[in-house]
Enzyme design. Structure first.
Site, short mmCIF file in Angstrom:
data_model
loop_
_atom_site.label_atom_id
_atom_site.label_comp_id
_atom_site.label_asym_id
_atom_site.label_seq_id
_atom_site.Cartn_x
_atom_site.Cartn_y
_atom_site.Cartn_z
N HIS A 76 4.23 1.94 -8.02
CA HIS A 76 3.26 0.83 -7.97
C HIS A 76 2.36 0.84 -9.21
CE1 HIS A 76 3.88 1.38 -3.47
NE2 HIS A 76 4.14 0.11 -3.63
N GLY A 113 0.81 -1.22 0.00
CA GLY A 113 0.00 0.00 0.00
C GLY A 113 0.84 1.26 0.00
N ALA A 114 0.20 2.39 0.39
CA ALA A 114 0.81 3.72 0.26
C ALA A 114 1.29 3.87 -1.18
CB ALA A 114 1.95 3.93 1.26
N LEU A 115 0.36 3.65 -2.07
CA LEU A 115 0.70 3.48 -3.49
C LEU A 115 1.18 4.79 -4.12
CD1 LEU A 115 -2.35 1.25 -4.56
CD2 LEU A 115 -0.07 0.52 -3.81
N GLN A 140 7.80 -9.41 7.99
CA GLN A 140 9.02 -8.93 7.34
C GLN A 140 9.61 -7.68 8.00
OE1 GLN A 140 6.85 -8.37 3.46
NE2 GLN A 140 8.29 -6.68 3.21
N SER A 187 9.47 5.29 -3.45
CA SER A 187 9.29 4.32 -2.37
C SER A 187 8.25 4.90 -1.42
CB SER A 187 10.61 4.15 -1.62
OG SER A 187 10.39 3.60 -0.34
N SER A 188 7.44 4.03 -0.84
CA SER A 188 6.45 4.52 0.13
C SER A 188 7.16 5.19 1.30
CB SER A 188 5.59 3.37 0.65
OG SER A 188 4.99 2.71 -0.45
N ARG A 189 8.37 4.73 1.61
CA ARG A 189 9.11 5.29 2.76
C ARG A 189 9.64 6.71 2.47
NH1 ARG A 189 10.62 -0.41 3.68
NH2 ARG A 189 9.82 -0.97 5.73
O1 PAF Z 1 8.02 -4.90 -1.85
C1 PAF Z 1 7.01 -4.94 -1.10
O2 PAF Z 1 6.16 -4.06 -1.10
C2 PAF Z 1 6.85 -6.11 -0.16
O3 PAF Z 1 8.08 -6.59 0.29
C3 PAF Z 1 6.00 -7.27 -0.76
C4 PAF Z 1 6.69 -7.89 -1.95
C5 PAF Z 1 4.63 -6.75 -1.15
C6 PAF Z 1 5.82 -8.37 0.29
O4 PAF Z 1 5.22 -7.88 1.45
#
Ligand code: PAF
Length: 279
Positions: free
Chosen positions: A37, A31-33, A61, A185-187
């Site tokens: 994306h 998300g946070a597209l 993760q 990047s979402s970050r």
């Molecule tokens: O790259 C990401 O956004 C994530 O690591 C993924 C591949 C959706 C897995 O959670």
């Protein structure tokens, strides 16, 4: 666009595509597209008209002290973007919907999973592969699309898919960048104006390495390191030059496609980027 949350609803939605003899593409996201994306969705469409996007911030993760809690979440804004892209299915499971009470980490990223990003983020790749495996099992797609920015992630997913999902084609989509060169990047939402400028120097440093001439791996890495010395605000973690097909470090005499990787912390935010070099 159909929005589903449970595995059963997802299976039904995918079955409707199969009934119409359509191939299925999956674009997994947290998300946070952003435009990066959206470019994955466009890439998916090049292969089939039926596209499933998943949005799931995967707790497995994230390590202790990482940004799981503050990771940007705006599901309604994301859904609106996906509607405007005419995505067929949006899958937004809860942890329970997806893992069904079993949060065991079932996948191992192996030796390469402990290097580079894996050295800084222990267990990150095992948790990432575990959610991707659950998504692959749930969607049974023909194609899954991932961005080139997360090069090590993509390498490990390809490795897993080859072993466990041989019918799935893993597609790489190019990194999408801001005008400054910063990889989307979402970050990046965590960065203020000053840090956005600092962050844009990562690509500039990689380009200097690329321009150092693909003769000696050590020269390439030194060139990037020297460039990063000019940006002390970015806390360099690693620079690595790896063979694209194995992710092993490039040694003198190598010929083929290599990937030049960089990771640095800017402000409080860990950033990664990479570019290809042909040896
Ligand atoms: O790259 C990401 O956004 C994530 O690591 C993924 C591949 C959706 C897995 O959670």
């Amino acid at each position: 666009m159909q929005r589903v949350t449970t595995l059963k609803q997802l299976a039904e939605a995918v079955a409707s595509a199969r009934e119409r003899e359509l191939e299925v593409a999956l674009v997994p996201t947290m998300g946070a597209l952003h435009d990066g994306h959206l470019s994955l969705i466009r890439e998916a469409r090049r292969h089939t008209p039926f596209v499933v996007v998943s949005i799931f911030v995967n707790p497995l993760q994230f390590g202790a002290g990482e940004d799981f809690d503050k990771y940007p979440r705006d599901i309604e804004a994301d859904a609106e973007k996906l509607r405007s892209m005419a995505v067929d299915v949006l899958f937004t499971p809860t942890v329970n919907d997806l893992y069904r009470g079993n949060m065991d980490v079932t996948e191992s990223a192996g030796k390469i999973g402990d290097l580079y990003e894996g050295a800084a983020r222990p267990a990150h790749f095992d948790g990432m592969l575990t959610v991707v495996a659950r998504l692959f099992e749930a969607v049974r797609a023909d194609y899954a699309v991932f961005g080139a920015k997360d090069a090590q992630q993509l390498f490990l997913i390809r490795q897993m898919a080859k072993a466990k999902f041989p019918n799935l084609k893993v597609i790489e989509a190019p990194t999408i960048r801001e005008a400054s060169g910063l990889a989307m990047s979402s970050r990046n939402q965590y960065l203020d104006a000053k840090n956005l400028e600092v962050a844009s120097k990562l690509l500039a440093a990689l380009r200097v390495g690329q321009g150092a001439g693909a003769i000696s791996p050590a020269l390439v890495i030194d060139a990037v390191r020297n460039e990063m010395l000019k940006v002390p605000e970015a806390k360099l973690d690693y620079i690595a030059l790896v063979e694209a097909d194995t992710f092993e470090p490039v040694v003198t005499g190598f010929s083929g496609r290599a990937v030049l990787l960089i990771a640095a912390v800017v402000g409080q935010t860990r950033l990664i980027d990479n570019i290809d070099i042909k040896f």
